[in-house]
Scaffold this active site. Structure first.
Site, PDB file in Angstrom:
ATOM      1  N   ASP A 159       0.841  -1.198   0.000  1.00 51.56           N
ATOM      2  CA  ASP A 159       0.000   0.000   0.000  1.00 51.56           C
ATOM      3  C   ASP A 159       0.878   1.252   0.000  1.00 51.56           C
ATOM      4  O   ASP A 159       1.818   1.341   0.806  1.00 51.56           O
ATOM      5  CB  ASP A 159      -0.847  -0.053   1.291  1.00 51.56           C
ATOM      6  CG  ASP A 159      -1.941   0.988   1.324  1.00 51.56           C
ATOM      7  OD1 ASP A 159      -1.824   2.007   0.616  1.00 51.56           O
ATOM      8  OD2 ASP A 159      -2.909   0.780   2.078  1.00 51.56           O
ATOM      9  N   ALA A 181      -0.639   4.925  -8.760  1.00 44.72           N
ATOM     10  CA  ALA A 181      -1.546   4.342  -7.766  1.00 44.72           C
ATOM     11  C   ALA A 181      -2.412   5.450  -7.179  1.00 44.72           C
ATOM     12  O   ALA A 181      -1.901   6.495  -6.775  1.00 44.72           O
ATOM     13  CB  ALA A 181      -0.741   3.671  -6.653  1.00 44.72           C
ATOM     14  N   TYR A 206     -11.816  14.288  -5.390  1.00 46.86           N
ATOM     15  CA  TYR A 206     -10.808  13.650  -6.261  1.00 46.86           C
ATOM     16  C   TYR A 206     -10.022  14.700  -7.049  1.00 46.86           C
ATOM     17  O   TYR A 206      -8.788  14.634  -7.129  1.00 46.86           O
ATOM     18  CB  TYR A 206     -11.511  12.663  -7.210  1.00 46.86           C
ATOM     19  CG  TYR A 206     -10.633  12.133  -8.321  1.00 46.86           C
ATOM     20  CD1 TYR A 206      -9.588  11.241  -8.063  1.00 46.86           C
ATOM     21  CD2 TYR A 206     -10.846  12.524  -9.646  1.00 46.86           C
ATOM     22  CE1 TYR A 206      -8.786  10.758  -9.096  1.00 46.86           C
ATOM     23  CE2 TYR A 206     -10.052  12.052 -10.680  1.00 46.86           C
ATOM     24  CZ  TYR A 206      -9.021  11.169 -10.400  1.00 46.86           C
ATOM     25  OH  TYR A 206      -8.224  10.695 -11.419  1.00 46.86           O
ATOM     26  N   LYS A 264      -5.945  15.468  -6.545  1.00 47.41           N
ATOM     27  CA  LYS A 264      -4.972  15.447  -7.646  1.00 47.41           C
ATOM     28  C   LYS A 264      -4.236  16.782  -7.722  1.00 47.41           C
ATOM     29  O   LYS A 264      -3.032  16.828  -7.963  1.00 47.41           O
ATOM     30  CB  LYS A 264      -5.686  15.148  -8.974  1.00 47.41           C
ATOM     31  CG  LYS A 264      -6.110  13.690  -9.118  1.00 47.41           C
ATOM     32  CD  LYS A 264      -4.888  12.792  -9.274  1.00 47.41           C
ATOM     33  CE  LYS A 264      -5.255  11.326  -9.304  1.00 47.41           C
ATOM     34  NZ  LYS A 264      -4.087  10.440  -9.396  1.00 47.41           N
ATOM     35  N   PHE A 267     -26.474   9.068 -16.763  1.00 47.00           N
ATOM     36  CA  PHE A 267     -26.814   9.971 -15.655  1.00 47.00           C
ATOM     37  C   PHE A 267     -26.867  11.390 -16.200  1.00 47.00           C
ATOM     38  O   PHE A 267     -25.887  11.894 -16.713  1.00 47.00           O
ATOM     39  CB  PHE A 267     -25.785   9.840 -14.529  1.00 47.00           C
ATOM     40  CG  PHE A 267     -25.765   8.456 -13.933  1.00 47.00           C
ATOM     41  CD1 PHE A 267     -26.720   8.085 -13.001  1.00 47.00           C
ATOM     42  CD2 PHE A 267     -24.832   7.511 -14.352  1.00 47.00           C
ATOM     43  CE1 PHE A 267     -26.730   6.796 -12.466  1.00 47.00           C
ATOM     44  CE2 PHE A 267     -24.835   6.223 -13.836  1.00 47.00           C
ATOM     45  CZ  PHE A 267     -25.787   5.868 -12.891  1.00 47.00           C
ATOM     46  N   ARG A 303     -17.150  14.924 -22.623  1.00 50.43           N
ATOM     47  CA  ARG A 303     -15.869  14.479 -22.081  1.00 50.43           C
ATOM     48  C   ARG A 303     -14.865  14.480 -23.234  1.00 50.43           C
ATOM     49  O   ARG A 303     -15.234  14.495 -24.406  1.00 50.43           O
ATOM     50  CB  ARG A 303     -15.984  13.048 -21.517  1.00 50.43           C
ATOM     51  CG  ARG A 303     -16.938  12.914 -20.335  1.00 50.43           C
ATOM     52  CD  ARG A 303     -16.406  13.602 -19.088  1.00 50.43           C
ATOM     53  NE  ARG A 303     -17.305  13.474 -17.950  1.00 50.43           N
ATOM     54  CZ  ARG A 303     -18.222  14.378 -17.601  1.00 50.43           C
ATOM     55  NH1 ARG A 303     -18.385  15.474 -18.320  1.00 50.43           N
ATOM     56  NH2 ARG A 303     -18.970  14.193 -16.530  1.00 50.43           N
TER      57      ARG A 303
HETATM   58  N1  LIG Z   1      -8.473   6.259 -16.496  1.00 56.19           N
HETATM   59  C1  LIG Z   1      -8.595   7.573 -16.666  1.00 56.19           C
HETATM   60  O1  LIG Z   1      -9.361   8.029 -17.508  1.00 56.19           O
HETATM   61  C2  LIG Z   1      -7.796   8.536 -15.826  1.00 56.19           C
HETATM   62  C3  LIG Z   1      -7.964   9.896 -16.045  1.00 56.19           C
HETATM   63  C4  LIG Z   1      -7.232  10.809 -15.287  1.00 56.19           C
HETATM   64  C5  LIG Z   1      -6.324  10.354 -14.349  1.00 56.19           C
HETATM   65  N2  LIG Z   1      -6.184   9.010 -14.137  1.00 56.19           N
HETATM   66  C6  LIG Z   1      -5.205   8.583 -13.125  1.00 56.19           C
HETATM   67  O2  LIG Z   1      -4.342   7.618 -13.688  1.00 56.19           O
HETATM   68  C7  LIG Z   1      -3.943   6.678 -12.696  1.00 56.19           C
HETATM   69  C8  LIG Z   1      -4.253   5.265 -13.149  1.00 56.19           C
HETATM   70  O3  LIG Z   1      -5.648   5.149 -13.388  1.00 56.19           O
HETATM   71  P1  LIG Z   1      -6.302   3.825 -13.994  1.00 56.19           P
HETATM   72  O4  LIG Z   1      -7.441   4.247 -14.831  1.00 56.19           O
HETATM   73  O5  LIG Z   1      -5.245   2.946 -14.556  1.00 56.19           O
HETATM   74  O6  LIG Z   1      -6.923   3.196 -12.665  1.00 56.19           O
HETATM   75  P2  LIG Z   1      -6.783   1.710 -12.046  1.00 56.19           P
HETATM   76  O7  LIG Z   1      -7.736   1.670 -10.910  1.00 56.19           O
HETATM   77  O8  LIG Z   1      -6.899   0.695 -13.111  1.00 56.19           O
HETATM   78  O9  LIG Z   1      -5.286   1.736 -11.513  1.00 56.19           O
HETATM   79  C9  LIG Z   1      -4.906   2.205 -10.242  1.00 56.19           C
HETATM   80  C10 LIG Z   1      -3.971   1.177  -9.641  1.00 56.19           C
HETATM   81  O10 LIG Z   1      -3.528   1.635  -8.362  1.00 56.19           O
HETATM   82  C11 LIG Z   1      -3.622   0.575  -7.424  1.00 56.19           C
HETATM   83  N3  LIG Z   1      -3.832   1.172  -6.098  1.00 56.19           N
HETATM   84  C12 LIG Z   1      -4.912   1.856  -5.664  1.00 56.19           C
HETATM   85  N4  LIG Z   1      -4.754   2.245  -4.393  1.00 56.19           N
HETATM   86  C13 LIG Z   1      -3.514   1.798  -4.014  1.00 56.19           C
HETATM   87  C14 LIG Z   1      -2.767   1.895  -2.812  1.00 56.19           C
HETATM   88  N5  LIG Z   1      -3.252   2.510  -1.722  1.00 56.19           N
HETATM   89  N6  LIG Z   1      -1.527   1.333  -2.770  1.00 56.19           N
HETATM   90  C15 LIG Z   1      -1.022   0.699  -3.861  1.00 56.19           C
HETATM   91  N7  LIG Z   1      -1.698   0.575  -5.024  1.00 56.19           N
HETATM   92  C16 LIG Z   1      -2.923   1.132  -5.102  1.00 56.19           C
HETATM   93  C17 LIG Z   1      -4.811  -0.266  -7.884  1.00 56.19           C
HETATM   94  O11 LIG Z   1      -4.805  -1.580  -7.413  1.00 56.19           O
HETATM   95  C18 LIG Z   1      -4.649  -0.168  -9.407  1.00 56.19           C
HETATM   96  O12 LIG Z   1      -3.835  -1.213  -9.896  1.00 56.19           O
HETATM   97  C19 LIG Z   1      -4.686   7.090 -11.412  1.00 56.19           C
HETATM   98  O13 LIG Z   1      -3.817   7.908 -10.675  1.00 56.19           O
HETATM   99  C20 LIG Z   1      -5.853   7.900 -11.929  1.00 56.19           C
HETATM  100  O14 LIG Z   1      -6.306   8.841 -10.975  1.00 56.19           O
HETATM  101  C21 LIG Z   1      -6.896   8.098 -14.855  1.00 56.19           C
END
Ligand SMILES: NC(=O)c1ccc[n+]([C@@H]2O[C@H](COP(=O)([O-])OP(=O)(O)OC[C@H]3O[C@@H](n4cnc5c(N)ncnc54)[C@H](O)[C@@H]3O)[C@@H](O)[C@H]2O)c1
Length: 311
Positions: free
Chosen positions: A55, A78, A148, A152, A208, A215
């Site tokens: 974590d 993460a 959120y 960020k 919704f 987007r």
């Molecule tokens: N998908 C999108 O459209 C999007 C858009 C903007 C920003 N983001 C950012 O990009 C990053 C990745 O997003 P994603 O879509 O791949 O999401 P995801 O949920 O698939 O990946 C996040 C990963 O972080 C791990 N994780 C979560 N909490 C944790 C913790 N406390 N300790 C260790 N690991 C932890 C999860 O298990 C997961 O593997 C995130 O920071 C997200 O906020 C994503």
């Protein structure tokens, strides 16, 4: 080069891990598998990546893991990534996204890591796009509408602080709505995955609001190219990674329907809008284009077809 990817078992992180391995880097992944999976990393683990389960809130674990991996670069992905959960559990959201980021920055400082990349959010950090001249640019005002978006923004500010205090070089990529294979069909970020799965199952989507909310959709392969280019460069501060184009949810549904296998009538069921979700957003990729030579190469039609093919 040695790299550390937090959140590497997730959607974006696992694609990034694959790309780093493909160019010959040594990759250590830290992930608590809360939303990510080993399956996402199957080929990466077979190809030599190391997964350390843990974590980002566990400071000692993070310091040991970073010291052991000795990375040249930390890619910090993460996070708690759901707008709705951030509204229901704002303190949890802040702990993972702010304290988790601080733990990684501290470990980077102590270990002497040279470069730090943060996954930030172009969709949530600007707040309501209707009050801006869209597409939003990096210098647009930042007025998040949900915890959120604020967590960020705080993460980005910590990166700037660590540069001022300790000279740590960093870049924050403000991703638009990323979509593509391996995305979980859960949470509002995963609209394409959710709707795509419903389409293939012959079920109707729930929208919704009235579906006119917009987007900015960007395909995963383009996002990974941007992450590598931005981190390899000396770029500092925030950079938008999106298409600059607004697509309404109704247009997205039409696009999916057209990209799908049959002549599925894909008419939505409407539910009330969700608190914290913006009505309009798109983000301008001009900085990434001029400073990194990056641009979108996979248009929405092509990206939707590729995503559906992988579902
Ligand atoms: N998908 C999108 O459209 C999007 C858009 C903007 C920003 N983001 C950012 O990009 C990053 C990745 O997003 P994603 O879509 O791949 O999401 P995801 O949920 O698939 O990946 C996040 C990963 O972080 C791990 N994780 C979560 N909490 C944790 C913790 N406390 N300790 C260790 N690991 C932890 C999860 O298990 C997961 O593997 C995130 O920071 C997200 O906020 C994503």
């Amino acid at each position: 080069m040695k790299c550390l990817v937090t959140g590497g078992a997730g959607f974006i992180g696992s694609h990034l891990t694959d790309a780093l391995l493909a160019r010959g880097d040594e990759v250590t992944v830290i992930d608590d598998l809360s939303t990510g999976t080993r399956e996402n990393l199957a080929s990466a683990l077979a190809g030599g990546a190391e997964l350390i389960e843990g974590d980002v809130l566990d400071r000692e674990f993070i310091e040991d893991a970073v010291a052991g991996a000795e990375p040249g670069v930390i890619f910090h992905l993460a996070a708690q990534g759901e707008v709705r959960r951030s509204i229901e559990q704002p303190a949890f959201d802040a702990s993972v996204n702010v304290v988790g980021t601080i733990n990684l920055l501290e470990a980077a400082r102590v270990t002497g890591v040279g470069r730090f990349m943060l996954a930030s959010s172009g969709g949530a950090i600007y707040g309501e796009g209707s009050r801006l001249d869209l597409p939003a640019v990096e210098s647009s005002s930042l007025e998040p509408l949900c915890p959120y978006g604020l967590s960020k923004l705080a993460g980005e500010q910590y990166l700037l602080l660590y540069r001022r205090m300790y000279g740590l070089s960093s870049v924050a990529l403000r991703f638009a709505n990323v979509y593509g294979p391996r995305q979980r069909p859960k949470g509002e970020a995963g609209a394409v995955a959710i709707f795509g799965e419903l389409l293939l199952e012959g079920r109707q989507p729930t929208v919704f609001g009235d579906g006119t909310q917009t987007r900015d959709f960007v395909y995963i392969d383009d996002v990974i190219t941007a992450v590598l280019a931005a981190t390899d460069s000396g770029m500092e501060g925030p950079v938008n990674i999106g298409s600059g184009v607004e697509t309404s949810l109704l247009e997205l549904l039409e696009g999916l329907s057209a990209a799908g296998p049959g002549d599925n009538s894909f008419d939505p069921v409407y539910d009330p809008p969700v608190e914290g979700e913006v009505k309009r957003i798109s983000i301008d990729p001009a900085r990434a284009e001029s400073e990194l030579g990056w641009q979108v190469t996979v248009g929405l039609e092509d990206g939707l077809r590729r995503t559906l093919a992988a579902l």
